[in-house]
Design a protein around this motif. Structure first.
Motif, PDB file in Angstrom:
ATOM      1  N   ASN A  64     -43.894  25.843 -27.547  1.00  0.00           N
ATOM      2  CA  ASN A  64     -45.266  26.423 -27.974  1.00  0.00           C
ATOM      3  C   ASN A  64     -45.548  27.232 -27.026  1.00  0.00           C
ATOM      4  O   ASN A  64     -46.186  28.489 -27.374  1.00  0.00           O
ATOM      5  N   ASP A  65     -45.389  27.118 -25.703  1.00  0.00           N
ATOM      6  CA  ASP A  65     -46.062  28.032 -24.732  1.00  0.00           C
ATOM      7  C   ASP A  65     -45.302  29.496 -24.843  1.00  0.00           C
ATOM      8  O   ASP A  65     -46.032  30.508 -24.704  1.00  0.00           O
ATOM      9  N   TYR A  66     -43.951  29.528 -25.201  1.00  0.00           N
ATOM     10  CA  TYR A  66     -43.313  30.987 -25.721  1.00  0.00           C
ATOM     11  C   TYR A  66     -44.094  31.484 -26.720  1.00  0.00           C
ATOM     12  O   TYR A  66     -44.454  32.920 -26.821  1.00  0.00           O
ATOM     13  N   LEU A  67     -44.219  30.732 -27.762  1.00  0.00           N
ATOM     14  CA  LEU A  67     -44.744  31.212 -29.140  1.00  0.00           C
ATOM     15  C   LEU A  67     -46.002  31.500 -29.291  1.00  0.00           C
ATOM     16  O   LEU A  67     -46.573  32.560 -29.808  1.00  0.00           O
ATOM     17  N   VAL A  68     -46.951  30.720 -28.397  1.00  0.00           N
ATOM     18  CA  VAL A  68     -48.426  31.162 -28.200  1.00  0.00           C
ATOM     19  C   VAL A  68     -48.591  32.531 -27.661  1.00  0.00           C
ATOM     20  O   VAL A  68     -49.486  33.327 -28.133  1.00  0.00           O
ATOM     21  N   GLU A  69     -47.829  33.155 -26.559  1.00  0.00           N
ATOM     22  CA  GLU A  69     -47.800  34.367 -26.244  1.00  0.00           C
ATOM     23  C   GLU A  69     -47.458  35.459 -27.328  1.00  0.00           C
ATOM     24  O   GLU A  69     -47.896  36.439 -27.247  1.00  0.00           O
ATOM     25  N   GLU A  70     -46.746  35.060 -28.386  1.00  0.00           N
ATOM     26  CA  GLU A  70     -46.557  35.808 -29.626  1.00  0.00           C
ATOM     27  C   GLU A  70     -47.704  35.572 -30.623  1.00  0.00           C
ATOM     28  O   GLU A  70     -47.397  35.961 -31.810  1.00  0.00           O
ATOM     29  N   ASP A  71     -48.684  34.988 -30.475  1.00  0.00           N
ATOM     30  CA  ASP A  71     -49.600  34.529 -31.441  1.00  0.00           C
ATOM     31  C   ASP A  71     -48.974  33.650 -32.343  1.00  0.00           C
ATOM     32  O   ASP A  71     -49.244  34.072 -33.748  1.00  0.00           O
ATOM     33  N   MET A  72     -48.058  32.775 -32.366  1.00  0.00           N
ATOM     34  CA  MET A  72     -47.331  31.885 -33.214  1.00  0.00           C
ATOM     35  C   MET A  72     -47.350  30.606 -32.749  1.00  0.00           C
ATOM     36  O   MET A  72     -46.340  29.953 -32.519  1.00  0.00           O
ATOM     37  N   PRO A  73     -48.348  29.969 -32.713  1.00  0.00           N
ATOM     38  CA  PRO A  73     -48.574  28.653 -32.213  1.00  0.00           C
ATOM     39  C   PRO A  73     -47.964  27.336 -33.095  1.00  0.00           C
ATOM     40  O   PRO A  73     -47.771  27.809 -34.383  1.00  0.00           O
ATOM     41  N   ILE A  74     -47.173  26.429 -32.668  1.00  0.00           N
ATOM     42  CA  ILE A  74     -46.728  25.464 -33.463  1.00  0.00           C
ATOM     43  C   ILE A  74     -47.003  23.971 -33.097  1.00  0.00           C
ATOM     44  O   ILE A  74     -48.017  23.952 -32.271  1.00  0.00           O
ATOM     45  N   ALA A  75     -46.894  23.149 -34.287  1.00  0.00           N
ATOM     46  CA  ALA A  75     -47.204  21.856 -34.138  1.00  0.00           C
ATOM     47  C   ALA A  75     -45.990  21.145 -34.592  1.00  0.00           C
ATOM     48  O   ALA A  75     -44.969  21.675 -35.062  1.00  0.00           O
ATOM     49  N   TYR A  76     -46.216  19.741 -34.642  1.00  0.00           N
ATOM     50  CA  TYR A  76     -45.027  18.844 -35.024  1.00  0.00           C
ATOM     51  C   TYR A  76     -45.499  17.593 -35.593  1.00  0.00           C
ATOM     52  O   TYR A  76     -46.452  17.192 -35.376  1.00  0.00           O
ATOM     53  N   THR A  77     -44.823  17.261 -36.443  1.00  0.00           N
ATOM     54  CA  THR A  77     -44.474  15.809 -37.013  1.00  0.00           C
ATOM     55  C   THR A  77     -43.347  14.882 -36.639  1.00  0.00           C
ATOM     56  O   THR A  77     -42.383  15.614 -36.510  1.00  0.00           O
ATOM     57  N   SER A  78     -43.319  13.633 -36.491  1.00  0.00           N
ATOM     58  CA  SER A  78     -42.463  12.935 -36.064  1.00  0.00           C
ATOM     59  C   SER A  78     -42.318  11.767 -37.138  1.00  0.00           C
ATOM     60  O   SER A  78     -43.276  11.181 -37.798  1.00  0.00           O
ATOM     61  N   SER A  79     -40.920  11.493 -37.309  1.00  0.00           N
ATOM     62  CA  SER A  79     -40.740  10.284 -38.318  1.00  0.00           C
ATOM     63  C   SER A  79     -39.524   9.534 -37.647  1.00  0.00           C
ATOM     64  O   SER A  79     -38.670  10.110 -37.087  1.00  0.00           O
ATOM     65  N   PHE A  80     -39.409   8.111 -38.017  1.00  0.00           N
ATOM     66  CA  PHE A  80     -38.344   7.239 -37.598  1.00  0.00           C
ATOM     67  C   PHE A  80     -37.227   7.322 -38.605  1.00  0.00           C
ATOM     68  O   PHE A  80     -37.618   7.496 -39.858  1.00  0.00           O
ATOM     69  N   GLN A  81     -35.996   7.210 -38.281  1.00  0.00           N
ATOM     70  CA  GLN A  81     -34.906   7.126 -39.390  1.00  0.00           C
ATOM     71  C   GLN A  81     -33.858   6.097 -38.742  1.00  0.00           C
ATOM     72  O   GLN A  81     -33.479   6.292 -37.521  1.00  0.00           O
ATOM     73  N   ASP A  82     -33.467   5.345 -39.828  1.00  0.00           N
ATOM     74  CA  ASP A  82     -32.344   4.202 -39.194  1.00  0.00           C
ATOM     75  C   ASP A  82     -31.107   4.911 -39.548  1.00  0.00           C
ATOM     76  O   ASP A  82     -30.834   5.384 -40.746  1.00  0.00           O
TER      77      ASP A  82
END
Length: 102
Positions: A64-82
Motif C-alpha cells: 500500500n505504501d508503494y502504491l499510494v505513491e502512484e495514486d493507487m491505494p489498496i484495501a483487503y478483505t480476509s476469510s477463513f478456509q479449511d
C-alpha cells in the motif's frame, strides 16, 4: 527511427494465489502484491499460522505504501478456509487485495 510501443506485460501467474510463509520477506511480498495490483487490480494471498499471517499483513501494508505513491491505494478483505495439508486439517486465512476506486 525506433518505435516504442510499450504495452503492459501480462503475468502468466496473475491469477495464482500467493502463498505466504512465516519466513516470507515482507518487502519481496509487497513487490509481488504491487505488481499484481498494477496488472490486474487484485491479488490473492493465503497464509497458515500466526507468523505467516503477520508477514502477509506486513507485505500488504508495505505494498500500500508503494502504491499510494502512484495514486493507487489498496484495501483487503480476509476469510477463513479449511484445508487438508499433509494429511492434517488446517485453517488458512485468505486475503483478497484490491485497488480502491476513486
Amino acid at each position: 527511427m525506433q518505435h516504442n510501443d510499450a504495452q503492459p506485460q501480462s503475468d502468466p501467474n496473475a491469477n495464482e494465489i500467493i502463498r505466504v510463509r512465516s519466513n516470507t520477506d515482507p518487502t519481496l511480498l509487497a513487490g509481488a502484491v504491487a505488481k499484481r495490483i498494477r496488472l490486474t487490480g487484485t491479488a490473492h494471498l493465503r497464509a497458515i499460522g500466526a507468523a505467516a499471517i503477520s508477514q502477509a499483513v506486513k507485505g500488504i501494508t508495505i505494498a500500500n505504501d508503494y502504491l499510494v505513491e502512484e495514486d493507487m491505494p489498496i484495501a483487503y478483505t480476509s476469510s477463513f478456509q479449511d484445508l487438508i495439508v499433509a494429511g492434517e486439517e488446517r485453517t488458512a486465512l485468505n486475503f483478497m487485495v484490491f485497488q480502491l476506486t476513486k
